[in-house]
Design a protein around this motif. Structure first.
Motif, PDB file in Angstrom:
ATOM      1  N   LYS A 180      -4.820  -0.209  -2.623  1.00 59.96           N
ATOM      2  CA  LYS A 180      -5.863  -0.095  -3.643  1.00 59.96           C
ATOM      3  C   LYS A 180      -5.854  -1.322  -4.533  1.00 59.96           C
ATOM      4  N   HIS A 181      -6.955  -2.043  -4.524  1.00 57.15           N
ATOM      5  CA  HIS A 181      -7.164  -3.178  -5.418  1.00 57.15           C
ATOM      6  C   HIS A 181      -8.257  -2.765  -6.405  1.00 57.15           C
ATOM      7  N   ASP A 182      -8.365  -3.457  -7.532  1.00 53.90           N
ATOM      8  CA  ASP A 182      -9.441  -3.131  -8.474  1.00 53.90           C
ATOM      9  C   ASP A 182     -10.814  -3.269  -7.834  1.00 53.90           C
ATOM     10  N   THR A 183     -10.925  -4.174  -6.868  1.00 50.47           N
ATOM     11  CA  THR A 183     -12.219  -4.514  -6.282  1.00 50.47           C
ATOM     12  C   THR A 183     -12.469  -3.857  -4.938  1.00 50.47           C
ATOM     13  N   TRP A 184     -11.433  -3.595  -4.169  1.00 50.10           N
ATOM     14  CA  TRP A 184     -11.629  -3.030  -2.840  1.00 50.10           C
ATOM     15  C   TRP A 184     -10.439  -2.151  -2.466  1.00 50.10           C
ATOM     16  N   ILE A 185     -10.626  -1.364  -1.393  1.00 46.45           N
ATOM     17  CA  ILE A 185      -9.571  -0.539  -0.810  1.00 46.45           C
ATOM     18  C   ILE A 185      -9.516  -0.870   0.682  1.00 46.45           C
ATOM     19  N   THR A 186      -8.318  -1.094   1.197  1.00 49.11           N
ATOM     20  CA  THR A 186      -8.150  -1.388   2.626  1.00 49.11           C
ATOM     21  C   THR A 186      -7.184  -0.375   3.234  1.00 49.11           C
ATOM     22  N   SER A 187      -7.544   0.150   4.398  1.00 52.96           N
ATOM     23  CA  SER A 187      -6.641   1.050   5.113  1.00 52.96           C
ATOM     24  C   SER A 187      -6.247   0.429   6.449  1.00 52.96           C
ATOM     25  N   VAL A 188      -4.994   0.638   6.818  1.00 50.65           N
ATOM     26  CA  VAL A 188      -4.421   0.083   8.047  1.00 50.65           C
ATOM     27  C   VAL A 188      -3.739   1.199   8.812  1.00 50.65           C
ATOM     28  N   PHE A 189      -3.942   1.230  10.124  1.00 53.81           N
ATOM     29  CA  PHE A 189      -3.255   2.186  10.990  1.00 53.81           C
ATOM     30  C   PHE A 189      -2.011   1.526  11.580  1.00 53.81           C
ATOM     31  N   GLU A 190      -0.911   2.274  11.571  1.00 52.25           N
ATOM     32  CA  GLU A 190       0.311   1.820  12.224  1.00 52.25           C
ATOM     33  C   GLU A 190       0.695   2.854  13.280  1.00 52.25           C
ATOM     34  N   ASN A 191       0.723   2.423  14.530  1.00 49.40           N
ATOM     35  CA  ASN A 191       1.075   3.307  15.644  1.00 49.40           C
ATOM     36  C   ASN A 191       2.424   2.866  16.205  1.00 49.40           C
ATOM     37  N   LYS A 192       3.480   3.599  15.869  1.00 48.40           N
ATOM     38  CA  LYS A 192       4.822   3.267  16.342  1.00 48.40           C
ATOM     39  C   LYS A 192       5.139   3.912  17.687  1.00 48.40           C
ATOM     40  N   SER A 193       4.244   4.745  18.191  1.00 46.49           N
ATOM     41  CA  SER A 193       4.508   5.472  19.431  1.00 46.49           C
ATOM     42  C   SER A 193       4.296   4.573  20.646  1.00 46.49           C
ATOM     43  N   ASP A 194       4.627   5.094  21.812  1.00 43.80           N
ATOM     44  CA  ASP A 194       4.471   4.353  23.071  1.00 43.80           C
ATOM     45  C   ASP A 194       3.110   4.596  23.716  1.00 43.80           C
ATOM     46  N   ASN A 195       2.258   5.363  23.057  1.00 41.09           N
ATOM     47  CA  ASN A 195       0.954   5.705  23.623  1.00 41.09           C
ATOM     48  C   ASN A 195      -0.159   5.296  22.660  1.00 41.09           C
ATOM     49  N   LYS A 196      -1.313   4.951  23.224  1.00 44.97           N
ATOM     50  CA  LYS A 196      -2.459   4.672  22.370  1.00 44.97           C
ATOM     51  C   LYS A 196      -2.953   5.978  21.759  1.00 44.97           C
ATOM     52  N   GLY A 204       0.790  -1.222   0.000  1.00 49.80           N
ATOM     53  CA  GLY A 204       0.000   0.000   0.000  1.00 49.80           C
ATOM     54  C   GLY A 204       0.826   1.277   0.000  1.00 49.80           C
ATOM     55  N   ASP A 205       0.119   2.409  -0.126  1.00 51.76           N
ATOM     56  CA  ASP A 205       0.722   3.730  -0.012  1.00 51.76           C
ATOM     57  C   ASP A 205       0.649   4.181   1.446  1.00 51.76           C
ATOM     58  N   ALA A 206       1.708   4.836   1.913  1.00 48.98           N
ATOM     59  CA  ALA A 206       1.776   5.271   3.312  1.00 48.98           C
ATOM     60  C   ALA A 206       1.752   6.793   3.393  1.00 48.98           C
ATOM     61  N   LYS A 207       0.979   7.299   4.363  1.00 47.41           N
ATOM     62  CA  LYS A 207       0.976   8.734   4.651  1.00 47.41           C
ATOM     63  C   LYS A 207       1.113   8.923   6.158  1.00 47.41           C
ATOM     64  N   VAL A 208       2.070   9.761   6.530  1.00 47.35           N
ATOM     65  CA  VAL A 208       2.252  10.094   7.944  1.00 47.35           C
ATOM     66  C   VAL A 208       1.261  11.190   8.307  1.00 47.35           C
ATOM     67  N   ILE A 209       0.616  11.046   9.458  1.00 51.29           N
ATOM     68  CA  ILE A 209      -0.260  12.116   9.920  1.00 51.29           C
ATOM     69  C   ILE A 209       0.608  13.314  10.275  1.00 51.29           C
ATOM     70  N   ASP A 210       0.291  14.446   9.708  1.00 51.64           N
ATOM     71  CA  ASP A 210       1.130  15.639   9.755  1.00 51.64           C
ATOM     72  C   ASP A 210       1.566  15.975  11.180  1.00 51.64           C
ATOM     73  N   GLY A 211       2.874  16.037  11.376  1.00 47.27           N
ATOM     74  CA  GLY A 211       3.421  16.394  12.681  1.00 47.27           C
ATOM     75  C   GLY A 211       3.583  15.219  13.622  1.00 47.27           C
ATOM     76  N   TYR A 212       3.150  14.031  13.204  1.00 48.46           N
ATOM     77  CA  TYR A 212       3.229  12.845  14.071  1.00 48.46           C
ATOM     78  C   TYR A 212       3.826  11.699  13.249  1.00 48.46           C
ATOM     79  N   GLU A 213       5.129  11.672  13.153  1.00 50.26           N
ATOM     80  CA  GLU A 213       5.801  10.722  12.268  1.00 50.26           C
ATOM     81  C   GLU A 213       5.614   9.271  12.683  1.00 50.26           C
ATOM     82  N   ASN A 214       5.162   9.034  13.908  1.00 52.42           N
ATOM     83  CA  ASN A 214       4.959   7.658  14.384  1.00 52.42           C
ATOM     84  C   ASN A 214       3.549   7.142  14.128  1.00 52.42           C
ATOM     85  N   ILE A 215       2.658   7.993  13.581  1.00 52.02           N
ATOM     86  CA  ILE A 215       1.286   7.589  13.290  1.00 52.02           C
ATOM     87  C   ILE A 215       1.127   7.596  11.769  1.00 52.02           C
ATOM     88  N   ILE A 216       0.956   6.395  11.199  1.00 50.07           N
ATOM     89  CA  ILE A 216       0.967   6.252   9.741  1.00 50.07           C
ATOM     90  C   ILE A 216      -0.327   5.576   9.277  1.00 50.07           C
TER      91      ILE A 216
END
Length: 629
Positions: A557-573, A540-552
């Protein structure tokens, strides 16, 4: 101080949820108990115990936010004075009685005073002046975070009507999350220590909080903050969201003519095995399915496919499961089941068939079927007439109706996993586990073979019919137990298969005969969630949430569906607000256009799957992800 807890609008909105909890079945919760439970839910989101103390302004601010409040710095300073060392849970409850949640009408009124053109928006230049020059000042970086929120800003203007909607939705989601967490924690404690721990006394009301004999005595006499103060209201509200990122993907209509999946040229010479299975939709919306082990004895080119199973439905009956998306994830077993490595998944498509071609080395592989949940979902529709399952002839003998026999034949087709026209004990036990939660042991199976038609120690289709007729006779024609079986298998009262999707897996190999065996029937989570996250992070394509490099945010993108995944590299929820309102011709697996997701520290999780409502038309995926403070 004696204000009624019932006037707490935001908390009272959770009343219906609380009324359904196990504790409230005996006696309905009082207004005071609802208020107290909401206080406790918010407090335990921040602290491990209600005996823990608040020891900083930041902790007070966070706890109030989880309680649906949005305090300004002025409000925090009112309760946390230079003399304050700590606040306890009772102090927290008193603060919540005083600080009412901001209503949507109050927010709109505050913003409207700044709307010089009366068009529902405020110029960014005016917003900068207000927030950085006057009253309780914000930094320029904080204001930048507000004016870059993608779904509430456009053409140099801040759309405060959209913002108010965004804020109220997120507030409700935060409250819902805290209550759900409290309920989950309570269930765990009941499992570990016995349900009496969480039971409340039959008539004793929940204790009314009492303030600690300290600094709150001074604030008890203080007046409420001036709700007409536009700057304070705007400042407190705007700080709710830190920053955001958006994705826009325009997808063309899906054409079967442009299929990517093609069979290998020499496939007729390859060795083949197949197995059937089924996705089942649970009451809570969770999807469970068969899972498999596959053995490849030597390095081979392999061609795998999965598709919905076409059943011999009666003419005129809908077959909604044929449009359900099906995908197969292939994971290599290394030293243990816990250490599975994603190898590939069936991302190529030809009409309803999803497949993959490639080389696999010798070893054991796990095959985990998946569906997004966009098409297989609970639908409440009225049934004109309940189908009849049994009838008696003029002599009083009981028979299965033609419609029920046809349905049982289809069920037999689904549970006959190897497709040999017979049911083995293992195949029958998958059916038993699904419909009754129990297994049939060897002794019971021996009795079954003695009384019903079998072949090679396996149950025939006729034997399966007679088994169900015996069950009907045992209940003297009462069909209720038969309906339990039918509902478990995904059928409604009209004998339509609406909450299940049977499928078939085909495996071809050029150098050896593959082997496949169904080993589990369980929820599509755990290993599957890891596999989906891994595939999206890889492709997939990755975008960092502006100002928070640990939240991605990763988007595949598939022809049939789109899936999004959150990656939290920080020490906090973190809590991320998701807004799909501007998407067109789209449906997602959550069934909501706006929702919020809590992401644990150092983790990845699937946010959503999105598919077109109508595959023959263009669909536009437009999603805004906002990080909530």
């Amino acid at each position: 101080m004696a204000s009624s807890p019932g006037s707490d609008a935001a908390f009272s909105s959770q009343k219906s949820t609380l009324s359904e909890s196990p504790q409230s079945k005996k006696f309905p919760l009082t207004e005071e108990e609802i208020f107290y439970m909401n206080c406790r839910a918010a407090y335990l989101t921040v602290f491990k115990s209600s005996l823990d103390n608040i020891i900083s302004k930041d902790q007070l601010y966070l706890a109030l936010q989880h309680a649906g409040r949005n305090p300004s710095q002025k409000t925090i300073n009112k309760y946390w004075t230079p003399q304050t060392a700590k606040l306890n849970f009772d102090d927290f409850c008193i603060i919540l009685r005083k600080e009412k949640p901001t209503s949507k009408a109050e927010l709109l009124k505050s913003f409207k005073q700044l709307d010089v053109n009366d068009d529902g928006s405020i110029l960014h230049t005016d917003l900068y002046k207000l927030l950085t020059k006057r009253g309780e000042k914000m930094t320029r970086e904080e204001v930048n975070a507000i004016v870059t929120l993608a779904d509430v800003n456009a053409d140099g203007k801040f759309d405060y009507i959209k913002f108010c909607k965004l804020y109220m939705t997120t507030n409700e989601q935060c409250l819902k999350t805290t209550l759900e967490k409290l309920e989950v924690d309570s269930k765990l404690r009941r499992q570990q220590f016995g349900s009496h721990i969480e039971e409340r006394p039959e008539r004793d009301p929940s204790p009314i909080p009492k303030p600690s004999p300290r600094t709150l005595k001074k604030t008890d006499q203080e007046s409420f903050p001036n709700k007409g103060d536009t700057r304070s209201s705007l400042l407190a509200t705007a700080r709710k969201f830190k920053t955001s990122v958006s994705f826009t993907i325009t997808m063309s209509a899906i054409s079967n003519r442009n299929s990517k999946l093609t069979e290998p040229n020499s496939i007729k010479e390859w060795q083949c095995v197949h197995s059937k299975g089924c996705f089942f939709l649970e009451e809570d919306g969770e999807i469970i399915s068969h899972q498999y082990k596959m053995q490849i004895t030597q390095r081979s080119m392999v061609y795998l496919t999965i598709k919905p199973l076409n059943l011999s439905q009666a003419e005129g009956k809908p077959s909604p499961w044929l449009s359900v998306d099906t995908v197969l994830y292939i994971l290599k077993e290394n030293e243990s089941q816990a250490n599975l490595q994603l190898t590939c998944f069936t991302e190529l498509r030809n009409r309803e068939v999803f497949g993959w071609t490639g080389e696999l080395g010798p070893g054991i592989y796990w095959l985990i079927p998946s569906t997004t949940g966009c098409r297989l979902r609970r639908e409440i529709k009225p049934i004109a007439e309940e189908a009849q399952l049994v009838y008696r002839d003029e002599t009083g003998e009981l028979f299965l109706t033609k419609e029920f026999r046809s349905t049982l034949s289809d069920i037999f087709e689904v549970i006959d996993l190897d497709g040999n026209g017979l049911l083995s004990l293992e195949e029958y036990n998958f059916f038993e586990l699904r419909t009754s939660g129990e297994k049939c042991d060897e002794d019971a199976w021996a009795v079954c073979r003695e009384n019903f038609d079998t072949k090679k120690n396996e149950l025939t289709r006729q034997g399966f019919m007679d088994l169900n007729l015996m069950e009907a006779n045992d209940r003297e024609g009462d069909p209720r137990d038969l309906w339990v079986t039918l509902h478990s298998m995904g059928y409604n009262k009209a004998l339509e298969l609406t909450e299940a999707c049977p499928f078939v897996i085909n495996i071809y190999a050029d150098k050896c005969k593959p082997r496949i065996k169904a080993v589990h029937m369980q929820a599509c989570s755990g290993q599957l969630e890891k596999a989906i996250c891994k595939s999206v992070l890889n492709k997939g394509d990755a975008k960092v949430i502006d100002g928070y490099e640990n939240i991605i945010v990763h988007t595949y993108k598939h022809d049939t569906w789109i899936t999004s995944v959150f990656e939290n590299k920080s020490d906090n929820k973190v809590i991320i607000h998701v807004n799909n309102e501007l998407s067109k011709n789209c449906v997602n697996n959550r069934g909501l256009n706006i929702f919020a997701v809590e992401v644990a520290p150092k983790s990845t999780m699937v946010c959503q799957h999105v598919m077109p409502l109508n595959e023959r038309q263009e669909w536009i995926y437009y999603c805004v992800y906002s990080l909530i403070s």
